[in-house]
Structures are given as structure tokens and as C-alpha cells.
Design a protein around this motif. Sequence first.
Motif, short mmCIF file in Angstrom:
data_model
loop_
_atom_site.label_atom_id
_atom_site.label_comp_id
_atom_site.label_asym_id
_atom_site.label_seq_id
_atom_site.Cartn_x
_atom_site.Cartn_y
_atom_site.Cartn_z
N ARG A 85 -6.64 -16.44 15.20
CA ARG A 85 -7.99 -16.97 15.04
C ARG A 85 -8.30 -18.04 16.07
NH1 ARG A 85 -11.76 -14.82 12.12
NH2 ARG A 85 -12.75 -16.85 12.03
N LYS A 102 -6.08 -16.77 6.01
CA LYS A 102 -5.95 -15.84 4.91
C LYS A 102 -4.75 -16.26 4.07
CE LYS A 102 -9.24 -12.93 5.32
NZ LYS A 102 -9.36 -11.52 5.02
N ILE A 144 -4.75 -3.30 15.47
CA ILE A 144 -5.86 -3.04 14.54
C ILE A 144 -6.62 -1.79 14.97
CG2 ILE A 144 -6.08 -5.35 13.59
CD1 ILE A 144 -8.38 -5.84 15.57
N GLN A 146 -10.18 -20.80 9.99
CA GLN A 146 -10.25 -19.86 8.86
C GLN A 146 -8.87 -19.25 8.70
OE1 GLN A 146 -13.50 -16.84 8.68
NE2 GLN A 146 -11.84 -15.38 8.55
N PHE A 167 -4.76 -7.52 17.41
CA PHE A 167 -5.22 -8.79 16.82
C PHE A 167 -4.22 -9.89 17.18
CE2 PHE A 167 -4.76 -11.72 13.18
CZ PHE A 167 -6.06 -12.17 13.04
N THR A 178 -16.10 -9.20 6.35
CA THR A 178 -17.16 -8.87 5.39
C THR A 178 -18.48 -8.67 6.13
OG1 THR A 178 -16.00 -10.32 3.87
CG2 THR A 178 -18.24 -9.71 3.26
N GLY A 228 -7.49 -6.86 5.76
CA GLY A 228 -7.73 -8.25 5.38
C GLY A 228 -6.84 -9.24 6.08
N GLU A 229 -5.64 -8.85 6.45
CA GLU A 229 -4.78 -9.75 7.23
C GLU A 229 -3.63 -8.93 7.80
OE1 GLU A 229 -2.80 -12.81 4.83
OE2 GLU A 229 -3.24 -11.60 3.08
N LEU A 276 -6.44 -1.09 8.32
CA LEU A 276 -7.89 -1.20 8.49
C LEU A 276 -8.22 -2.65 8.81
CD1 LEU A 276 -8.95 0.95 5.42
CD2 LEU A 276 -9.28 1.57 7.81
N TYR A 277 -9.15 -2.84 9.71
CA TYR A 277 -9.51 -4.20 10.12
C TYR A 277 -11.01 -4.39 10.02
CZ TYR A 277 -11.26 -7.77 13.23
OH TYR A 277 -11.97 -8.82 13.73
N GLY A 278 -11.41 -5.54 9.53
CA GLY A 278 -12.84 -5.84 9.59
C GLY A 278 -13.21 -7.02 8.72
P1 AMP Z 1 -12.77 -10.84 5.28
O1 AMP Z 1 -14.19 -11.14 5.54
O2 AMP Z 1 -12.24 -11.47 4.03
O3 AMP Z 1 -12.48 -9.37 5.33
O4 AMP Z 1 -11.93 -11.51 6.46
C1 AMP Z 1 -12.09 -11.10 7.79
C2 AMP Z 1 -10.98 -11.63 8.64
O5 AMP Z 1 -9.71 -11.21 8.12
C3 AMP Z 1 -11.00 -11.06 10.05
O6 AMP Z 1 -11.89 -11.74 10.88
C4 AMP Z 1 -9.54 -11.26 10.46
O7 AMP Z 1 -9.28 -12.58 10.81
C5 AMP Z 1 -8.80 -10.94 9.17
N1 AMP Z 1 -8.42 -9.51 9.08
C6 AMP Z 1 -9.06 -8.52 8.44
N2 AMP Z 1 -8.36 -7.36 8.54
C7 AMP Z 1 -7.26 -7.63 9.28
C8 AMP Z 1 -6.16 -6.83 9.75
N3 AMP Z 1 -6.03 -5.55 9.44
N4 AMP Z 1 -5.22 -7.45 10.51
C9 AMP Z 1 -5.33 -8.78 10.82
N5 AMP Z 1 -6.33 -9.57 10.39
C10 AMP Z 1 -7.30 -9.01 9.63
#
Ligand code: AMP
Length: 526
Positions: A416, A422, A339, A420, A413, A315, A288-289, A311-313
Motif C-alpha cells: 500500500r 487488512k 493478482i 490502510q 501486488f 469495494t 481481500g488480501e 481474486l483482487y479488487g
Molecule cells: P476491500 O475494499 O475491503 O475489498 O479492500 C480493497 C483492498 O484490499 C485493495 O485495495 C488491496 O489493498 C487489498 N486486496 C484486495 N484483494 C487482494 C488480493 N487478492 N491480494 C492482495 N491484496 C488485496
Amino acid sequence: MTRLEDLLVASAERSPGSTALIGPDGVERLTYAELDAVTDRIATMLVDRGVAPGDRVGVLAAKTPWTIASLIGTLKAGAVYVPVDSASPATRVARIIRSAEPSVLLADATATKLVDGLVAEGLSDLTVGSLEAPLAGERFTSAFSRSDVESLQATRPDVGKDPLAHLLFTSGSTGIPKGVMITHDMVSAFVDWALGHFGTKPGDRISAHPPLHFDLSTFDIYATLAAGAELHLVPASLGLDARKTAAFIRDRELTQWFSVPSVLTYLARFEAVAEHDFPALERLLWCGEVLPTPILAHWMRKLPHVRFTNLYGPTEATIASSYYDVPVVPADESVPVPIGVPCAGESLVVLDEGKPAPVGEIGELYIGGVGLSPGYWRDREKTDAAFVTGPDGERIYKTGDLARVDGEGVVHFLGRTDSQIKSRGYRIELGEVETAVNTVAGVRECAVVGVDLGGFEGTTICCAYSVAAGASLPVNDMRRAVTALLPRYMVPAKWDVLDELPKNVNGKIDRPVLRERFRPAPKESE
Ligand code: AMP
């Protein structure tokens, strides 16, 4: 194609007596057989109430075993659930409900005021089913009490190919939340990969920390049910208590913890984790961040027996698209953790002006593969803008993230491209906050910026505004007005009332200057 509810059905056949869900209080439990039976009956009840395959079912309820059962019951009815944050103001929830057009809303006591608020917003023809018998009343048209569903027979309607499983509404830059369509296939592809990668097994005790309107929660639920493991619902009230959160992990003997990084930062800052703490814990995952590397190193030194995975990704490519198993305690704590590499069936592409960026060069990150959403609910324009055709003709999602790929194919990573942010793991479009501030009577001009002030919540939301001639709008009144329009996590933490907002040479609001205004002045000695 695997339907998500079949993950439960298969585990219930294999080990009916094993515990599937344990409530936040530790007392309420459902075995696999009980969960399977209860969800069958909830499905029947929904179908009896006219819910057809593809219909949406809104869920406004706290995370309890009963709520989880209602999600799976919805899937068994062939319908699509829409979990909504019941702590959000009614105006915002009303926008989501108007967009999703659920044929039924399922609510519990935590949402009673919200349901009244929705009616006041003009949504008076809602069918609201209560997840608790005592709520059956004027607004609540049916009571989903356990005794009610006991006598019903199971219903399993036929549904088409790769149907939707749920809609998750995320912050939208124009002020309107966007509904990301999530299919059964998207989630089950990730669950398949995760079960193999992490070796999830019966007997695992898995945390369920993120709220149900956040896509991370779907990993907890469906990977647990697929493995026949135990899902421990983390009480929402632990949110701000580091010691109680640590005690929860310890007392429940969790084998897997998965949360947004701010929770891990919080526990580290409050020294809530002892050396060799949580002896049962096998893996700790976050998503998530960015998890600050010093915090990760702190955890890794304390818990040498645990596997740590980033984990990265987004929604839009549920649940995660890439992973990085951190091999050793990072030697250089100033270097962010990568990531990583794509999960099975996913692809990560870094493009610079539409072409793959050379190794090591910064570009914009796109995602392709099995996790991709069909798009935004009833919004062709936004879907077409975000889901585009890649250099090899493949469908890819434009994440808005900056990244680079290193010589080993590992992705890093780098922030942005847009506004957007977090904050405490929540995805927030600053444009949505700005839209809300602008609707407050008396505002002449406003700008909302994200500033990293070094707090554990991640980016701090800061708002500067000027007031129209003749109006009076002190910060306290402004905060109150905005709190009625936005969920708490979107309300700016810092405010500044200015006669005039700073402008750049093009006459636009100078956001870098504003960000600097919100940074604390360095101390004399620095
Ligand atoms: P969400 O849809 O709430 O999961 O937000 C997605 C966004 O959160 C991504 O496009 C990234 O900007 C950020 N994000 C998600 N996972 C990571 C991670 N492991 N490290 C850094 N940023 C992340």
C-alpha cells in the motif's frame, strides 16, 4: 441492464423447486419459488410502509435466509439496502445511519441492543421493522414474520437507469466511514464474467462466508442466484474453529469456497484439511488480501482436484477487478502469487506520476471499467479525490495499492501507499482507529501502526499512546474505552504507554521506530 433481483426471478421460473438458500443450521431452506414469493411480499410490505425507489433500507441482522430475502425484497421495492455490522458499537453505526438516512431499518434479535444504542445516540425517530415476529415491540414498528407477508401481493415499482443496489460502508481515515455506492450494473457485470469463468451451474453448492457488509458477500449471493445453485450460509460462530469450518465444507459437500485468506491460513495452521479432503470441492477462491504462498502451496498439495483462484479488487470496483488462476503448486514459496489479469470489462493501469509505468516498474494501481462505483455516498470531495481521469481520458479509481505489470501483462501486488491495512480480511484505515483513541479522555498523543507479526490474522494493529499530565489511563481502561467506539476487529491488539512518542527530524511521530518497538526482540541465538 440486468437488475440483480431478476437473476432470482429468472432462476425461479426455470427451476422453482430447486433449493436456493440453506441457513447456517442446515435446517432452514428456501426454494427458488419460495424465495421469489417471499421477496415479492417483503417488497410490498416496504412499499406499503412508504419506501420509495432510491430510498435506503438499513439491515442490521445476522446472515440468515430471511435476511438475504430482505435484501432482495428491498431491491424489488426499487430501494437500496445498507447492510451494517450489527456487532459494531452504536456510536459508529449511528454515523453510518445518519449518513445513509434509511427510511426503514430492518433488524433481528442480534441487533436489539444496538437498536437501543442507536436511540440512545439520538436516533429516536427511526422506523425499525423486525425480521422476526417475537421482536415486535416498542422499538420495532412492524413484524416481518412469515405469516405477515403471506397474504400480500407482489409490487414492482419502476426504477431509473442503473440505479443503486446497495451502499457498503468502509473504514474512513478521518474516522467517518465512507459509503461506497454499488449499482446493479457493477455487480451483474462481475457475476456475468464469474459465471462464464468458473462455469457455475445449477447443483453447485456455494459457501456464503463473508459478512453481508463486506462486498465479497454479493458475489456469493448473486452468482448463486443467477446460476440457480444452492447458497450455504456459513455460521458466523465457525469463525474461530478450524475443524468445524473444515467439517462444514465436507458435510455440506460444497463445490465452491470463497473467503478472505486468513480463514485459509487458519485451517492450514491447525492442520484441519486432510489429503484429498473435500472430494466435492471444485474451486477455492480468495480475495481481500494476500494469501501467503506457503499456505496456498499447502492447500494445493492437499487438494490436487481443486482449482485455486486469487481474486483482487476494492469495494469501489466491486466485486473483483482481476483474477489469477494458479496453474501449479508454486515452486518458490517466497514469491507472492500475482493478482493476475483484468476480469472482462475491467482494466488495471499502473501509473508512475500520472504516466503508465514501464513493464516491470513499480507504480500506483488504478482500476477502470464496468465495476467502477459512481463514488462515495454524498461525498463529492472524496469521490473526486479517488475517482480521477486516466491518461486516455477514462475514469479510473486510485486504489492506493502499489503494483507492477510483468512482461506477460500479469499484475503483481506490492503493498500500500498509505495507512490502510487488512486484518482478518477487514479493511481498516489506521486513521479511523487513531481518531477513536484520541477521543478517549486523558490521551495526550497517540499513534496506531500496523505490524506484521506473522499471525494468521494478517497485520496486527498496535497502538502507542502517552497520557496527559495528571491523568491516569492504564491499558485496560484504554482498551475498554476504545472497544465502545470501534468494532472489535479494529481494536488494537497491542498497546504501549510511553512518556513521549518517538519523533523524527521533522518533529513528526516516527512510525517506523514505533513499528520496530512492537516487533518481538530476536532470540539470543538468532
Ligand atoms: P476491500 O475494499 O475491503 O475489498 O479492500 C480493497 C483492498 O484490499 C485493495 O485495495 C488491496 O489493498 C487489498 N486486496 C484486495 N484483494 C487482494 C488480493 N487478492 N491480494 C492482495 N491484496 C488485496
